[in-house]
Design an enzyme around this catalytic site. Structure first.
Site, PDB file in Angstrom:
ATOM      1  CD1 TRP A 154      40.170  37.672  26.536  1.00 10.94           C
ATOM      2  CD2 TRP A 154      42.318  37.863  25.945  1.00 10.94           C
ATOM      3  NE1 TRP A 154      40.726  38.675  27.287  1.00 10.94           N
ATOM      4  CE2 TRP A 154      42.044  38.822  26.935  1.00 10.94           C
ATOM      5  CE3 TRP A 154      43.607  37.792  25.407  1.00 10.94           C
ATOM      6  CZ2 TRP A 154      43.003  39.710  27.415  1.00 10.94           C
ATOM      7  CZ3 TRP A 154      44.577  38.679  25.888  1.00 10.94           C
ATOM      8  CH2 TRP A 154      44.261  39.613  26.873  1.00 10.94           C
ATOM      9  CG  ASN A 155      45.291  34.930  29.041  1.00  6.91           C
ATOM     10  OD1 ASN A 155      44.436  34.050  29.110  1.00  6.91           O
ATOM     11  ND2 ASN A 155      46.106  35.206  30.034  1.00  6.91           N
ATOM     12  CE  LYS A 178      31.785  32.454  27.815  1.00 12.39           C
ATOM     13  NZ  LYS A 178      32.535  33.052  26.700  1.00 12.39           N
ATOM     14  N   PRO A 179      34.157  29.255  25.277  1.00  9.55           N
ATOM     15  CG  PRO A 179      34.733  29.256  23.003  1.00  9.55           C
ATOM     16  CD  PRO A 179      33.642  28.836  23.964  1.00  9.55           C
ATOM     17  CB  ALA A 180      37.640  34.257  25.430  1.00  9.32           C
ATOM     18  CB  SER A 233      38.677  39.052  35.279  1.00  8.00           C
ATOM     19  OG  SER A 233      37.275  38.888  35.197  1.00  8.00           O
ATOM     20  CD  GLU A 254      43.895  27.794  38.253  1.00  3.66           C
ATOM     21  OE1 GLU A 254      44.644  28.734  38.578  1.00  3.66           O
ATOM     22  OE2 GLU A 254      44.024  26.641  38.692  1.00  3.66           O
ATOM     23  CG  LEU A 255      39.773  33.693  39.864  1.00  5.25           C
ATOM     24  CD1 LEU A 255      39.037  34.168  41.101  1.00  5.25           C
ATOM     25  CD2 LEU A 255      38.825  33.584  38.678  1.00  5.25           C
ATOM     26  CB  CYS A 288      47.195  34.806  35.193  1.00  3.67           C
ATOM     27  SG  CYS A 288      47.662  33.158  34.637  1.00  3.67           S
ATOM     28  CD  GLU A 389      45.481  40.315  36.118  1.00  3.02           C
ATOM     29  OE1 GLU A 389      44.245  40.435  36.086  1.00  3.02           O
ATOM     30  OE2 GLU A 389      46.058  39.230  35.934  1.00  3.02           O
TER      31      GLU A 389
HETATM   32  P1  NAP Z   1      37.102  37.636  31.835  1.00  8.82           P
HETATM   33  O1  NAP Z   1      36.617  38.902  31.271  1.00  8.82           O
HETATM   34  O2  NAP Z   1      36.775  37.309  33.250  1.00  8.82           O
HETATM   35  O3  NAP Z   1      36.548  36.491  30.863  1.00  8.82           O
HETATM   36  C1  NAP Z   1      36.875  35.131  31.061  1.00  8.82           C
HETATM   37  C2  NAP Z   1      35.764  34.287  30.468  1.00  8.82           C
HETATM   38  O4  NAP Z   1      34.573  34.510  31.216  1.00  8.82           O
HETATM   39  C3  NAP Z   1      35.418  34.638  29.018  1.00  8.82           C
HETATM   40  O5  NAP Z   1      35.070  33.461  28.343  1.00  8.82           O
HETATM   41  C4  NAP Z   1      34.220  35.539  29.192  1.00  8.82           C
HETATM   42  O6  NAP Z   1      33.376  35.590  28.065  1.00  8.82           O
HETATM   43  C5  NAP Z   1      33.532  34.835  30.334  1.00  8.82           C
HETATM   44  N1  NAP Z   1      32.532  35.629  31.029  1.00  8.82           N
HETATM   45  C6  NAP Z   1      32.535  36.947  31.308  1.00  8.82           C
HETATM   46  N2  NAP Z   1      31.392  37.276  31.973  1.00  8.82           N
HETATM   47  C7  NAP Z   1      30.672  36.131  32.111  1.00  8.82           C
HETATM   48  C8  NAP Z   1      29.408  35.810  32.691  1.00  8.82           C
HETATM   49  N3  NAP Z   1      28.667  36.713  33.279  1.00  8.82           N
HETATM   50  N4  NAP Z   1      28.993  34.526  32.626  1.00  8.82           N
HETATM   51  C9  NAP Z   1      29.731  33.587  32.030  1.00  8.82           C
HETATM   52  N5  NAP Z   1      30.943  33.824  31.466  1.00  8.82           N
HETATM   53  C10 NAP Z   1      31.408  35.086  31.521  1.00  8.82           C
HETATM   54  O7  NAP Z   1      38.671  37.493  31.711  1.00  8.82           O
HETATM   55  P2  NAP Z   1      39.577  37.722  30.412  1.00  8.82           P
HETATM   56  O8  NAP Z   1      39.738  39.164  30.193  1.00  8.82           O
HETATM   57  O9  NAP Z   1      39.097  36.880  29.278  1.00  8.82           O
HETATM   58  O10 NAP Z   1      40.943  37.068  30.884  1.00  8.82           O
HETATM   59  C11 NAP Z   1      41.926  37.775  31.533  1.00  8.82           C
HETATM   60  C12 NAP Z   1      41.965  37.415  33.008  1.00  8.82           C
HETATM   61  O11 NAP Z   1      42.151  36.007  33.134  1.00  8.82           O
HETATM   62  C13 NAP Z   1      43.114  38.047  33.745  1.00  8.82           C
HETATM   63  O12 NAP Z   1      42.672  38.536  34.984  1.00  8.82           O
HETATM   64  C14 NAP Z   1      44.087  36.886  33.941  1.00  8.82           C
HETATM   65  O13 NAP Z   1      44.947  37.050  35.029  1.00  8.82           O
HETATM   66  C15 NAP Z   1      43.150  35.737  34.099  1.00  8.82           C
HETATM   67  N6  NAP Z   1      43.796  34.464  33.780  1.00  8.82           N
HETATM   68  C16 NAP Z   1      44.088  33.625  34.806  1.00  8.82           C
HETATM   69  C17 NAP Z   1      44.732  32.427  34.556  1.00  8.82           C
HETATM   70  C18 NAP Z   1      45.050  31.497  35.682  1.00  8.82           C
HETATM   71  O14 NAP Z   1      45.383  30.349  35.398  1.00  8.82           O
HETATM   72  N7  NAP Z   1      44.957  31.923  36.930  1.00  8.82           N
HETATM   73  C19 NAP Z   1      45.064  32.083  33.251  1.00  8.82           C
HETATM   74  C20 NAP Z   1      44.743  32.960  32.215  1.00  8.82           C
HETATM   75  C21 NAP Z   1      44.097  34.153  32.506  1.00  8.82           C
HETATM   76  P3  NAP Z   1      33.589  36.778  26.971  1.00  8.82           P
HETATM   77  O15 NAP Z   1      34.896  36.500  26.346  1.00  8.82           O
HETATM   78  O16 NAP Z   1      32.457  36.623  26.052  1.00  8.82           O
HETATM   79  O17 NAP Z   1      33.560  38.068  27.736  1.00  8.82           O
END
Ligand code: NAP
Length: 485
Positions: A154-155, A178-180, A233, A254-255, A288, A389
């Protein structure tokens, strides 16, 4: 307020908008006000299966188009995105919370990926390699990986989509995204635009949902899906990448990050403090690449913290639609709880609270999860914030004495995404850059990102790169041909 069309349903499968098969819905809300913005279809495993089937059917024909055809669609999508930049930015501020100016920057950054991969689509070159046998030639050619499952956070709700979908489309892959769940309307707006740009049915499919597990499970279980690309994440990414690996699917992830920001004794402390204030509070710290540990040489720490504090005091928090706002809300109350936990843990272990440190409440902040921009000094490795983080507006300052000590401290993390180095000594800058275990290093530079540059992390920050030529290679297989003449 402008919104994409939501009434037909928000699943985009095989070129058409529709509701989920179960008829279930969920809402997207404005994090600054708590108000509902729109109602979306909640896709499930059945819908995902349908989308994967559509993507699999469309893929051979899409791959057989010329690169020039695929490129033309991306150019048109880029044109439409620039044309709609103001509406998209406004939508992003309302759905995700970042200030309008930052949202405009993100829309432009997102559009850059469409343009970059429109150009790169035409540069998927092969090679001819000399053989040790006189009667043989080797040819190397590339073909698209196939159907791609993409999951985004979502960020950065628009650019994280185009950073995946543009190279996939350019390579001749088809996609199910699948978006956030917090920012699905931004995704609908992008898919509306891709359809208008002339993308054939089935090439890009969208599953909005608030229940990610069954959608992710179906993506991973399907033998038709050949690649998973995930941004989010480390916890979720590791789990999904592990499952993808057990089924031999290609993976790019990308985490999370825990960026060190190192200010050496010869740096200009004002310039460094200005940079730190800009990049630390980018997207309210929810990026991130935001610094999570600011290491300042002992000789500069007083001056640095004084300037940094002045700059942070000037940051105004509030609804991102209002003029002059640079700190928007956190995405939800769970994030707020994490901020409180990081601050109280650090203070209980001896950190000094220099600025902020509390939730912002009152009329200006409505129902939003606002947290004051915060500076902690005297932070040490025993504190949670030194390891976890934060993903919010808290800047921990740590004092150091010498080069080898700070490099060891900077690398003392399981993450390896972005890092920053401030110094005027070119030799020192290069030595430290070489020693840092991070995929990105900004030297006196807080924005080392662009569509043309390979973005990605080492260690637990991910696998693969996005953007640049590398970003296209992630969607291509290599085929070797031995030709006997
Ligand atoms: P997240 O909780 O891991 O969610 C990311 C995506 O994964 C969302 O679309 C989420 O859906 C989905 N998801 C969660 N559990 C899943 C499952 N079991 N199966 C399939 N999809 C699943 O992360 P976030 O809180 O949205 O984003 C923040 C994190 O992203 C931070 O750690 C940040 O550092 C990282 N990030 C990294 C980069 C990079 O380029 N390295 C860029 C941006 C962000 P829901 O929304 O429905 O939960």
């Amino acid at each position: 307020m402008w919104l994409p069309e939501l009434n037909l349903g928000t699943l985009f499968i095989d070129g058409g908008w529709g509701p989920s098969s179960a008829g279930t819905v969920f809402e997207s809300t404005n994090p600054a006000t708590g108000e509902t913005i729109g109602t979306l279809s909640a896709g499930d495993a059945t819908d995902t299966r349908r989308a994967i089937a559509a993507a699999a059917t469309a893929q051979p024909e899409w791959a057989a188009r010329t690169a020039y055809d695929r490129s033309a669609v991306l150019y048109e999508a880029h044109r439409l995105m620039r044309e709609r930049a103001d509406d998209l930015a406004h939508l992003m501020t309302v759905e995700q919370g970042k200030p309008l100016r930052a949202a405009r920057n993100e829309v432009n950054y997102g559009a850059d990926f469409l343009l970059w991969f429109a150009e790169e689509a035409k540069r998927v070159y092969g090679a001819m390699i000399p053989s040790p046998r006189a009667d043989q030639r080797f040819l190397v050619m590339h073909k698209p990986v196939g159907v791609v499952a993409a999951i985004t956070p979502w960020n950065y709700p628009i650019s994280m989509i185009t950073r995946k979908v543009a190279p996939a489309i350019a390579a001749g892959c088809t996609v199910v995204l699948k978006p956030a769940e917090q920012t699905p309307i931004c995704a609908v707006a992008i898919f509306e635009l891709l359809a208008e740009a002339g993308l054939p049915p089935g090439v890009a499919n969208l599953i909005t949902t608030e229940r990610p597990e069954p959608v992710g499970a179906e993506m991973l279980a399907s033998p038709l899906v050949r690649k998973l690309t995930f941004t989010g994440s480390t916890e979720v990414g590791k789990r999904l990448a592990g499952e993808a690996a057990s089924r031999m699917k290609r993976v790019s992830v990308e985490l999370g990050g825990h960026a060190p920001f190192i200010v050496f004794g010869d740096a200009d402390p004002s310039h460094a403090a200005k940079g730190a204030a800009l990049v630390k509070f980018l997207n309210t710290g929810q990026a991130c690449i935001c610094p999570n540990r600011i290491f300042v040489h002992r000789s500069l720490v007083g001056e640095f913290v004084a300037t940094f504090t002045e700059r942070v005091a000037a940051l105004k928090a509030g609804n991102g639609l209002e003029a002059g706002i640079s700190i928007g809300p956190l995405i939800d109350r769970t994030a707020l709880e994490k901020m409180n936990r990081h601050v109280s843990d650090a203070v209980s272990k001896g950190a000094t609270l220099v600025a902020g440190g509390e939730q912002l409440t009152g009329e200006a902040f409505g129902q939003g999860a606002f947290f004051a921009p915060t500076i902690l000094s005297n932070v040490t490795p025993e504190m949670t914030i030194y390891r976890e983080e934060t993903f919010g507006p808290i800047a921990p300052v740590i004092t150091f004495d010498d080069e080898s000590e700070v490099v060891a401290m900077a690398n003392d993390t399981s993450y390896g995404l972005a890092s920053y180095v401030y110094t005027r000594d070119i030799g020192l800058a290069l030595r430290v850059t070489e020693a840092l275990d991070f995929g990105i290093v900004g030297i006196n530079d807080i924005n080392p990102t662009a569509a043309a540059a390979p973005f990605g992390g080492m260690k637990e920050s991910g696998l693969g790169r996005e953007g640049a030529q590398e970003g296209l290679a992630e969607y291509l297989e290599t085929k070797l041909v031995g030709l006997s003449i």
